[in-house]
Design a protein around this motif. Structure first.
Motif, PDB file in Angstrom:
ATOM      1  N   ALA A 126       0.957  -1.018  -0.070  1.00  0.00           N
ATOM      2  CA  ALA A 126      -0.173  -0.078  -0.027  1.00  0.00           C
ATOM      3  C   ALA A 126       0.834   1.182   0.026  1.00  0.00           C
ATOM      4  N   ARG A 127       1.986   1.353   0.804  1.00  0.00           N
ATOM      5  CA  ARG A 127       2.909   2.278   0.865  1.00  0.00           C
ATOM      6  C   ARG A 127       3.562   2.571  -0.729  1.00  0.00           C
ATOM      7  N   ALA A 128       4.056   1.571  -1.247  1.00  0.00           N
ATOM      8  CA  ALA A 128       4.579   1.627  -2.549  1.00  0.00           C
ATOM      9  C   ALA A 128       3.686   2.077  -3.414  1.00  0.00           C
ATOM     10  N   GLN A 129       2.483   1.842  -3.559  1.00  0.00           N
ATOM     11  CA  GLN A 129       1.412   1.973  -4.482  1.00  0.00           C
ATOM     12  C   GLN A 129       1.122   3.645  -4.367  1.00  0.00           C
ATOM     13  N   PHE A 130       1.186   3.967  -3.064  1.00  0.00           N
ATOM     14  CA  PHE A 130       0.778   5.495  -3.117  1.00  0.00           C
ATOM     15  C   PHE A 130       1.851   6.349  -3.326  1.00  0.00           C
ATOM     16  N   LEU A 131       3.230   5.912  -3.046  1.00  0.00           N
ATOM     17  CA  LEU A 131       4.400   6.543  -3.444  1.00  0.00           C
ATOM     18  C   LEU A 131       4.355   6.597  -5.186  1.00  0.00           C
ATOM     19  N   ASP A 132       3.972   5.547  -5.809  1.00  0.00           N
ATOM     20  CA  ASP A 132       3.900   5.518  -7.177  1.00  0.00           C
ATOM     21  C   ASP A 132       2.797   6.411  -7.714  1.00  0.00           C
ATOM     22  N   MET A 133       1.803   6.162  -7.159  1.00  0.00           N
ATOM     23  CA  MET A 133       0.656   7.511  -7.324  1.00  0.00           C
ATOM     24  C   MET A 133       1.235   8.962  -7.379  1.00  0.00           C
ATOM     25  N   LEU A 134       2.100   9.188  -6.249  1.00  0.00           N
ATOM     26  CA  LEU A 134       2.634  10.488  -6.086  1.00  0.00           C
ATOM     27  C   LEU A 134       3.554  10.656  -7.361  1.00  0.00           C
ATOM     28  N   ASP A 135       4.445   9.698  -7.436  1.00  0.00           N
ATOM     29  CA  ASP A 135       5.319  10.001  -8.755  1.00  0.00           C
ATOM     30  C   ASP A 135       4.490  10.428  -9.982  1.00  0.00           C
ATOM     31  N   ALA A 136       3.527   9.403 -10.371  1.00  0.00           N
ATOM     32  CA  ALA A 136       2.784   9.857 -11.459  1.00  0.00           C
ATOM     33  C   ALA A 136       1.811  11.240 -11.469  1.00  0.00           C
ATOM     34  N   SER A 137       1.631  11.623 -10.526  1.00  0.00           N
ATOM     35  CA  SER A 137       1.089  13.047 -10.004  1.00  0.00           C
ATOM     36  C   SER A 137       1.903  13.984 -10.520  1.00  0.00           C
ATOM     37  N   PHE A 195      -3.945  14.682  -3.326  1.00  0.00           N
ATOM     38  CA  PHE A 195      -5.200  15.320  -4.090  1.00  0.00           C
ATOM     39  C   PHE A 195      -4.696  15.417  -5.534  1.00  0.00           C
ATOM     40  N   ASN A 196      -5.181  14.822  -6.446  1.00  0.00           N
ATOM     41  CA  ASN A 196      -4.792  15.143  -7.781  1.00  0.00           C
ATOM     42  C   ASN A 196      -6.132  15.587  -8.661  1.00  0.00           C
ATOM     43  N   GLN A 197      -5.884  15.872  -9.983  1.00  0.00           N
ATOM     44  CA  GLN A 197      -7.074  16.099 -10.695  1.00  0.00           C
ATOM     45  C   GLN A 197      -7.935  14.917 -11.178  1.00  0.00           C
ATOM     46  N   ASP A 198      -7.429  13.740 -10.827  1.00  0.00           N
ATOM     47  CA  ASP A 198      -8.446  12.680 -11.494  1.00  0.00           C
ATOM     48  C   ASP A 198      -9.127  11.866 -10.122  1.00  0.00           C
ATOM     49  N   GLU A 199      -8.242  12.054  -8.850  1.00  0.00           N
ATOM     50  CA  GLU A 199      -8.762  11.307  -7.591  1.00  0.00           C
ATOM     51  C   GLU A 199      -8.111  11.713  -6.461  1.00  0.00           C
ATOM     52  N   GLU A 200      -8.773  11.407  -5.385  1.00  0.00           N
ATOM     53  CA  GLU A 200      -8.055  11.605  -4.057  1.00  0.00           C
ATOM     54  C   GLU A 200      -7.600  10.194  -3.437  1.00  0.00           C
ATOM     55  N   VAL A 201      -6.238  10.079  -3.213  1.00  0.00           N
ATOM     56  CA  VAL A 201      -5.891   9.096  -2.469  1.00  0.00           C
ATOM     57  C   VAL A 201      -5.524   9.167  -0.977  1.00  0.00           C
ATOM     58  N   GLN A 202      -5.701   8.159  -0.032  1.00  0.00           N
ATOM     59  CA  GLN A 202      -5.194   8.557   1.304  1.00  0.00           C
ATOM     60  C   GLN A 202      -4.498   7.214   1.630  1.00  0.00           C
ATOM     61  N   LEU A 203      -3.403   7.379   2.474  1.00  0.00           N
ATOM     62  CA  LEU A 203      -2.567   6.346   3.007  1.00  0.00           C
ATOM     63  C   LEU A 203      -2.608   6.582   4.470  1.00  0.00           C
ATOM     64  N   ASN A 204      -3.182   5.413   5.216  1.00  0.00           N
ATOM     65  CA  ASN A 204      -2.992   5.560   6.688  1.00  0.00           C
ATOM     66  C   ASN A 204      -2.316   4.242   7.247  1.00  0.00           C
ATOM     67  N   PHE A 205      -1.553   4.618   8.438  1.00  0.00           N
ATOM     68  CA  PHE A 205      -0.677   3.654   9.152  1.00  0.00           C
ATOM     69  C   PHE A 205      -1.262   3.184  10.590  1.00  0.00           C
ATOM     70  N   SER A 206      -1.690   2.155  10.744  1.00  0.00           N
ATOM     71  CA  SER A 206      -2.126   2.017  12.032  1.00  0.00           C
ATOM     72  C   SER A 206      -0.978   2.040  13.244  1.00  0.00           C
ATOM     73  N   LYS A 207      -1.425   1.834  14.564  1.00  0.00           N
ATOM     74  CA  LYS A 207      -0.371   1.967  15.445  1.00  0.00           C
ATOM     75  C   LYS A 207       0.648   0.748  15.238  1.00  0.00           C
ATOM     76  N   LYS A 208       0.459  -0.263  14.675  1.00  0.00           N
ATOM     77  CA  LYS A 208       1.378  -1.427  14.371  1.00  0.00           C
ATOM     78  C   LYS A 208       2.274  -1.045  13.137  1.00  0.00           C
ATOM     79  N   GLY A 209       1.980  -0.073  12.340  1.00  0.00           N
ATOM     80  CA  GLY A 209       2.598   0.208  11.288  1.00  0.00           C
ATOM     81  C   GLY A 209       1.947  -0.419   9.944  1.00  0.00           C
ATOM     82  N   LYS A 210       0.633  -0.855  10.123  1.00  0.00           N
ATOM     83  CA  LYS A 210       0.252  -1.635   8.903  1.00  0.00           C
ATOM     84  C   LYS A 210      -0.478  -0.437   7.958  1.00  0.00           C
ATOM     85  N   PRO A 211      -0.277  -0.480   6.647  1.00  0.00           N
ATOM     86  CA  PRO A 211      -0.582   0.615   5.739  1.00  0.00           C
ATOM     87  C   PRO A 211      -2.176   0.096   5.324  1.00  0.00           C
ATOM     88  N   MET A 212      -2.985   1.274   5.022  1.00  0.00           N
ATOM     89  CA  MET A 212      -4.265   1.224   4.393  1.00  0.00           C
ATOM     90  C   MET A 212      -4.298   2.195   3.362  1.00  0.00           C
TER      91      MET A 212
END
Length: 405
Positions: free
Chosen positions: A13-24, A99-116
């Motif tokens: 999930a974290r890698a996907q978020f960073l990839d989407m940031l790169d694409a933006s 936030f980009n022109q096509d969508e909003e993407v949110q990355l959350n980490f739990s207290k144990k570090g699990k990404p969503m």
């Protein structure tokens, strides 16, 4: 708006978020990036807001570091800014909102570090603006939000449970009213909000308020639900712990026993009789910028009320006398709020307990107070006309010196 959240345990999930940031960044579609839920060493840092900027012909990100009392801006080349975001997630920030022109993407980490990862897809563009009746009603919350599933509003698949459709409508209406009030309230955009919800019950609105502030608006918030029933307090605190919601707590008590030192937003829905007056008084005394009350059970004024000569034929009927007492009680409350520096509205609101008690008193602090003397004179004229000797809110305000004796 469609929502497709990924599994909270997805390792990429974290890698996907960073990839989407790169694409933006590469596609020049980035609108804004917000890093929130700071967990680093600097206790004063609240969030980082990044927006695209061109400096001397070079594409950069302008990063605004929001602290409690100041902002610090850094302009970094895209590659350097991207590396910084990689470094900060999740070591220093547990939430990232893209936030980009096509969508909003949110990355959350739990207290144990699990990404969503959650993706909020934009609506398809239309050739022309839709007619008013064709427009989809704006929703301030999404059915995919985890708290709705935990509280039994949606099922495991995120679908609305039919028996909870009215509750879902009520929650959205409440957040809509709050959102409009927040837009006009004298509260700084980066200010951490302190919210008190008196009579929180099962916590539907308390959770919704916390979720809207922290998820949709990416603001820091300390939201406290106050409820007399201990079993409800334990139920809501357990849900908040399961959902890992920092800044959301529930306490046992009422508006007389639990009094915070400072409140930015005060909520009291269906507080019976003079409990509404105590709630309004608490909001005023604690300096709340927004006060939201839904009054109930108007008992104090009716025994005092006498029927002025011209109105006796109308008020000889018990139903009309009760309605007059209710209108007078809430009109005086609204006027006292005006005299204390608030812009006040009284309007019908969807009942949150499925009763016919659907009135709301909404007060937002004015930037420039009205003439309190003129308002207090009008109040005295109303009281004299109906023979009212005492109003609980007036007694409380006078005791604290909040209005002139």
């Amino acid at each position: 708006m469609s929502v497709t959240p990924s599994a909270s345990t997805a390792p990429d999930a974290r890698a996907q978020f960073l990839d989407m940031l790169d694409a933006s960044l590469q596609g020049n579609t980035l609108v804004k990036l917000v890093l929130a839920r700071h967990v680093g060493a600097d206790d004063t840092l609240q969030r980082i807001i990044a927006k695209p900027l061109v400096v001397k012909g070079q594409a950069c990100l302008s990063l605004v570091y929001r602290h409690q009392t100041r902002d610090i801006t850094r302009n970094l080349p895209l590659e350097q800014a991207r590396a910084l975001v990689d470094e900060l997630l999740p070591a220093s920030f547990r939430n990232a909102h893209l936030f980009n022109q096509d969508e909003e993407v949110q990355l959350n980490f739990s207290k144990k570090g699990k990404p969503m990862l959650q993706r909020h897809g934009a609506q398809a563009p239309r050739a022309a603006a839709p007619a008013e009746h064709d427009r989809e009603k704006k929703r301030y919350l999404e059915l995919s939000r985890p708290f709705l599933r935990d509280l039994g509003v949606t099922d495991r698949q995120g679908a609305l449970i039919p028996s909870m459709s009215r509750k879902w409508k009520q929650i959205n209406k409440f957040i809509e009213v709050f959102d409009h009030a927040l837009a006009s309230a004298p509260l700084a955009g980066d200010q951490a909000l302190r919210v008190a919800d008196f009579g929180s019950g099962k916590g539907y609105l308390t959770f919704a308020m916390h979720d809207y502030l922290t998820d949709r608006l990416a603001r820091q918030a300390q939201v406290t639900g106050v409820e007399l029933r201990q079993d409800m307090v334990e139920l809501c605190n357990a849900a908040a712990a399961r959902l890992e919601q920092p800044g959301l707590v529930f306490e046992c008590g009422d508006v007389r026993s639990v009094v915070p030192e400072a409140i930015d937003v005060m909520i009291a829905l269906h507080a019976c009789d003079v409990a509404t007056d105590y709630a309004i008084h608490t909001g005023i005394r604690c300096g709340a910028s927004i006060i939201m009350c839904s009054p109930c059970c108007h008992k104090q004024i009716r025994p005092q009320l006498h029927s002025p000569g011209l109105l006796q034929p109308m008020l000889q009927y018990g139903l009309h006398l009760g309605q007059q007492a209710e209108m007078l009680t809430d009109s005086l409350r609204a006027l006292y709020l005006e005299a204390c520096g608030y812009e006040t509205k009284v309007f019908e609101f969807i009942s949150l307990e499925h009763t016919n008690k659907n009135k709301m008193i909404l007060a937002v602090k004015r930037k420039s107070p009205a003439d309190a003397g003129v308002l207090l004179e009008k109040i005295e004229q109303l009281k004299a006309f109906y023979g009212v000797k005492e109003h609980c809110l007036e007694t409380l305000l006078r005791a604290d010196g909040l209005i002139a004796a």
